[in-house]
Design a protein around this motif. Structure first.
Motif, PDB file in Angstrom:
ATOM      1  N   GLU A  96       0.816  -1.212   0.000  1.00 31.88           N
ATOM      2  CA  GLU A  96       0.000   0.000   0.000  1.00 31.88           C
ATOM      3  C   GLU A  96       0.859   1.276   0.000  1.00 31.88           C
ATOM      4  OE1 GLU A  96      -2.271  -3.360   1.884  1.00 31.88           O
ATOM      5  OE2 GLU A  96      -0.237  -2.547   2.053  1.00 31.88           O
ATOM      6  N   GLY A  97       0.487   2.195  -0.862  1.00 32.62           N
ATOM      7  CA  GLY A  97       1.089   3.521  -0.854  1.00 32.62           C
ATOM      8  C   GLY A  97       2.483   3.623  -1.423  1.00 32.62           C
ATOM      9  N   VAL A  98       2.995   2.560  -2.026  1.00 30.88           N
ATOM     10  CA  VAL A  98       4.334   2.616  -2.621  1.00 30.88           C
ATOM     11  C   VAL A  98       4.324   3.551  -3.830  1.00 30.88           C
ATOM     12  CG1 VAL A  98       6.077   1.271  -3.865  1.00 30.88           C
ATOM     13  CG2 VAL A  98       5.011   0.341  -1.805  1.00 30.88           C
ATOM     14  N   THR A  99       5.419   4.293  -4.008  1.00 25.11           N
ATOM     15  CA  THR A  99       5.580   5.145  -5.190  1.00 25.11           C
ATOM     16  C   THR A  99       6.883   4.799  -5.893  1.00 25.11           C
ATOM     17  OG1 THR A  99       6.507   6.875  -3.760  1.00 25.11           O
ATOM     18  CG2 THR A  99       4.196   7.079  -4.385  1.00 25.11           C
ATOM     19  N   MET A 100       6.810   4.743  -7.221  1.00 29.41           N
ATOM     20  CA  MET A 100       7.988   4.519  -8.061  1.00 29.41           C
ATOM     21  C   MET A 100       7.914   5.478  -9.235  1.00 29.41           C
ATOM     22  SD  MET A 100       8.305   0.361  -8.255  1.00 29.41           S
ATOM     23  CE  MET A 100       8.390  -0.649  -6.776  1.00 29.41           C
ATOM     24  N   ASN A 101       9.022   6.153  -9.523  1.00 30.07           N
ATOM     25  CA  ASN A 101       9.043   7.162 -10.582  1.00 30.07           C
ATOM     26  C   ASN A 101       9.841   6.703 -11.797  1.00 30.07           C
ATOM     27  OD1 ASN A 101       9.407   9.889  -8.182  1.00 30.07           O
ATOM     28  ND2 ASN A 101       7.576   8.804  -8.851  1.00 30.07           N
ATOM     29  N   THR A 102       9.504   7.247 -12.951  1.00 31.30           N
ATOM     30  CA  THR A 102      10.297   7.014 -14.158  1.00 31.30           C
ATOM     31  C   THR A 102      11.622   7.769 -14.053  1.00 31.30           C
ATOM     32  OG1 THR A 102       9.243   8.884 -15.278  1.00 31.30           O
ATOM     33  CG2 THR A 102       8.227   6.713 -15.566  1.00 31.30           C
ATOM     34  N   GLY A 103      12.508   7.542 -15.019  1.00 33.08           N
ATOM     35  CA  GLY A 103      13.831   8.151 -15.005  1.00 33.08           C
ATOM     36  C   GLY A 103      13.826   9.596 -15.489  1.00 33.08           C
ATOM     37  N   THR A 104      15.024  10.161 -15.550  1.00 35.75           N
ATOM     38  CA  THR A 104      15.200  11.511 -16.094  1.00 35.75           C
ATOM     39  C   THR A 104      16.027  11.436 -17.366  1.00 35.75           C
ATOM     40  OG1 THR A 104      17.154  11.884 -14.686  1.00 35.75           O
ATOM     41  CG2 THR A 104      15.029  12.647 -13.853  1.00 35.75           C
ATOM     42  N   ALA A 105      15.724  12.332 -18.298  1.00 33.24           N
ATOM     43  CA  ALA A 105      16.345  12.276 -19.619  1.00 33.24           C
ATOM     44  C   ALA A 105      17.852  12.464 -19.560  1.00 33.24           C
ATOM     45  CB  ALA A 105      15.709  13.336 -20.519  1.00 33.24           C
ATOM     46  N   ASP A 106      18.348  13.258 -18.623  1.00 33.93           N
ATOM     47  CA  ASP A 106      19.782  13.544 -18.552  1.00 33.93           C
ATOM     48  C   ASP A 106      20.608  12.339 -18.121  1.00 33.93           C
ATOM     49  OD1 ASP A 106      19.256  16.109 -19.325  1.00 33.93           O
ATOM     50  OD2 ASP A 106      19.434  16.980 -17.319  1.00 33.93           O
ATOM     51  N   PHE A 107      19.961  11.304 -17.578  1.00 31.86           N
ATOM     52  CA  PHE A 107      20.695  10.149 -17.063  1.00 31.86           C
ATOM     53  C   PHE A 107      20.184   8.837 -17.669  1.00 31.86           C
ATOM     54  CE2 PHE A 107      21.395  13.473 -13.998  1.00 31.86           C
ATOM     55  CZ  PHE A 107      22.739  13.314 -13.648  1.00 31.86           C
ATOM     56  N   GLY A 108      19.779   8.889 -18.913  1.00 33.71           N
ATOM     57  CA  GLY A 108      19.358   7.688 -19.620  1.00 33.71           C
ATOM     58  C   GLY A 108      17.876   7.422 -19.594  1.00 33.71           C
ATOM     59  N   GLY A 109      17.152   8.085 -18.694  1.00 31.07           N
ATOM     60  CA  GLY A 109      15.695   8.022 -18.715  1.00 31.07           C
ATOM     61  C   GLY A 109      15.080   6.726 -18.251  1.00 31.07           C
ATOM     62  N   ALA A 126      12.923   6.328  -6.327  1.00 32.11           N
ATOM     63  CA  ALA A 126      12.985   7.577  -7.091  1.00 32.11           C
ATOM     64  C   ALA A 126      13.532   7.344  -8.501  1.00 32.11           C
ATOM     65  CB  ALA A 126      13.841   8.592  -6.350  1.00 32.11           C
ATOM     66  N   HIS A 127      13.596   8.421  -9.256  1.00 35.08           N
ATOM     67  CA  HIS A 127      14.038   8.385 -10.647  1.00 35.08           C
ATOM     68  C   HIS A 127      15.456   7.835 -10.800  1.00 35.08           C
ATOM     69  CE1 HIS A 127      16.575  11.994 -10.015  1.00 35.08           C
ATOM     70  NE2 HIS A 127      15.594  12.401  -9.237  1.00 35.08           N
ATOM     71  N   ASP A 128      15.644   7.050 -11.851  1.00 37.31           N
ATOM     72  CA  ASP A 128      16.958   6.546 -12.270  1.00 37.31           C
ATOM     73  C   ASP A 128      17.571   5.546 -11.300  1.00 37.31           C
ATOM     74  OD1 ASP A 128      17.296   8.368 -14.708  1.00 37.31           O
ATOM     75  OD2 ASP A 128      17.054   9.835 -13.103  1.00 37.31           O
ATOM     76  N   CYS A 129      16.786   5.012 -10.386  1.00 36.91           N
ATOM     77  CA  CYS A 129      17.301   3.987  -9.489  1.00 36.91           C
ATOM     78  C   CYS A 129      17.455   2.660 -10.234  1.00 36.91           C
ATOM     79  CB  CYS A 129      16.372   3.791  -8.293  1.00 36.91           C
ATOM     80  SG  CYS A 129      16.479   5.101  -7.047  1.00 36.91           S
ATOM     81  N   ARG A 130      18.344   1.830  -9.700  1.00 30.24           N
ATOM     82  CA  ARG A 130      18.515   0.456 -10.158  1.00 30.24           C
ATOM     83  C   ARG A 130      18.372  -0.449  -8.941  1.00 30.24           C
ATOM     84  NH1 ARG A 130      18.301   3.200 -14.048  1.00 30.24           N
ATOM     85  NH2 ARG A 130      19.637   3.199 -15.889  1.00 30.24           N
ATOM     86  N   VAL A 131      17.326  -1.252  -8.923  1.00 29.58           N
ATOM     87  CA  VAL A 131      17.064  -2.162  -7.815  1.00 29.58           C
ATOM     88  C   VAL A 131      17.194  -3.576  -8.347  1.00 29.58           C
ATOM     89  CG1 VAL A 131      15.382  -2.924  -6.096  1.00 29.58           C
ATOM     90  CG2 VAL A 131      15.517  -0.503  -6.715  1.00 29.58           C
ATOM     91  N   GLY A 132      17.978  -4.411  -7.678  1.00 28.36           N
ATOM     92  CA  GLY A 132      18.242  -5.757  -8.149  1.00 28.36           C
ATOM     93  C   GLY A 132      17.109  -6.724  -7.873  1.00 28.36           C
ATOM     94  N   ASN A 133      17.453  -7.977  -7.579  1.00 33.61           N
ATOM     95  CA  ASN A 133      16.483  -9.043  -7.364  1.00 33.61           C
ATOM     96  C   ASN A 133      16.465  -9.474  -5.895  1.00 33.61           C
ATOM     97  OD1 ASN A 133      16.107  -9.224 -10.262  1.00 33.61           O
ATOM     98  ND2 ASN A 133      18.023 -10.371 -10.326  1.00 33.61           N
ATOM     99  N   HIS A 134      15.316  -9.951  -5.440  1.00 34.75           N
ATOM    100  CA  HIS A 134      15.164 -10.461  -4.073  1.00 34.75           C
ATOM    101  C   HIS A 134      15.513  -9.393  -3.030  1.00 34.75           C
ATOM    102  CE1 HIS A 134      14.527 -14.582  -5.517  1.00 34.75           C
ATOM    103  NE2 HIS A 134      15.517 -14.364  -6.356  1.00 34.75           N
ATOM    104  N   VAL A 135      15.154  -8.166  -3.314  1.00 41.81           N
ATOM    105  CA  VAL A 135      15.377  -7.042  -2.392  1.00 41.81           C
ATOM    106  C   VAL A 135      14.144  -6.864  -1.509  1.00 41.81           C
ATOM    107  CG1 VAL A 135      15.641  -4.517  -2.288  1.00 41.81           C
ATOM    108  CG2 VAL A 135      17.005  -5.869  -3.908  1.00 41.81           C
TER     109      VAL A 135
END
Length: 272
Positions: A96-109, A126-135
């Motif tokens: 519930e209430g989780v937020t995830m954003n798209t990337g930004t153009a200056d960093f690959g989007g 947040a934008h431009d994050c990289r989250v792996g597996n089983h986190v």
């Protein structure tokens, strides 16, 4: 025009905009809103009151709980409305209430989230994050922009990760911790400011790492953080000695990699 598989279940009080792609077995519950550039892969489930927007792709079997907003614009003053993306992998649970954003153009989007992850209530990617597996991101965890979270990391409730910071494989971050600097693989960090307090031995044991290997990693950890030189020099000096120990080499490679942030240590950021 939307592409909706025949076995998909769309509640009469949900909105699926023209252009969305809905896979087999997908369930979209009441009061959900699916944007025109969204792809929901097979067996994804939106329970109720879920917003999936932007150019967002949700992997197979991922479940999203009420009031989550997935694929919103990046919260960045540099975002000019460019079309950027968010990709969420398979079999994730987004509470519930989780937020995830798209990337930004200056960093690959691109914001990229892997498979089999658990995001507890009100956590944020947040934008431009990289989250792996089983986190696992516990309640109210906050990732700033450009953060990298490697596989099998656990982030305790209310912890916050500074922008551009890396958290290495199978590290553990305690609740309410402030992660201002990179955290080595298998590290354990607690506090505000966050201090490295040793290795995540419990996590390593649960992952099936042999006790002898854990003792080897402990010796390497001591050499890196208690040696006479800098952290990076100490790490470089022991590389040949530990070349046959994969977890140690993962730590050494992490330390040697280029980064925008310094490395967390038992003392960095400590006052006095």
């Amino acid at each position: 025009m939307s592409t909706i598989a025949g076995s998909a279940r769309i509640h009469a009080m949900a909105v699926v905009e023209d252009g969305a792609v809905i896979g087999e077995g997908v369930s979209v519950g009441p009061f959900c809103h699916v944007g025109p550039k969204v792809v929901l892969h097979d067996n994804a489930e939106l329970l109720a009151h879920v917003v999936v927007t932007g150019r967002t792709e949700i992997g197979k079997g991922t479940r999203i709980f009420p009031m989550a907003v997935i694929g919103g614009d990046p919260q960045s003053v540099h975002h000019g409305g460019e079309e950027t993306t968010l990709t969420v992998g398979e079999n994730c649970t987004i509470r519930e209430g989780v937020t995830m954003n798209t990337g930004t153009a200056d960093f690959g989007g691109k914001t990229i989230v892997g498979d089999n992850n658990l995001f507890l209530a009100n956590s944020h990617v947040a934008h431009d994050c990289r989250v792996g597996n089983h986190v696992i991101m516990s309640n109210n965890v906050m990732l700033a922009g450009h953060v990298t979270i490697e596989d099998r990391v656990i982030l305790g409730g209310g912890s916050a990760v500074h922008q551009f910071t890396r958290v290495g494989r199978q590290a553990f971050v305690g609740g309410l911790s402030a992660v201002s600097y990179d955290v080595i693989p298998y590290g354990m960090l607690n506090g505000n400011p966050g201090l490295l307090g040793g290795l995540n031995v419990v996590g390593m044991t649960r992952a099936g790492i042999d006790r002898a290997v854990i003792h080897t990693v402990r010796r390497a950890y001591k050499a890196i953080f208690e040696g006479s030189g800098s952290i990076r020099d100490n790490a470089a000096a022991i590389r040949d000695e530990y070349a046959d120990c994969e977890p140690v080499m993962q730590i050494l490679d992490f330390i040697a990699a280029e980064s925008d942030r310094a490395l967390s240590s038992p003392t960095r950021g400590q006052k006095g």
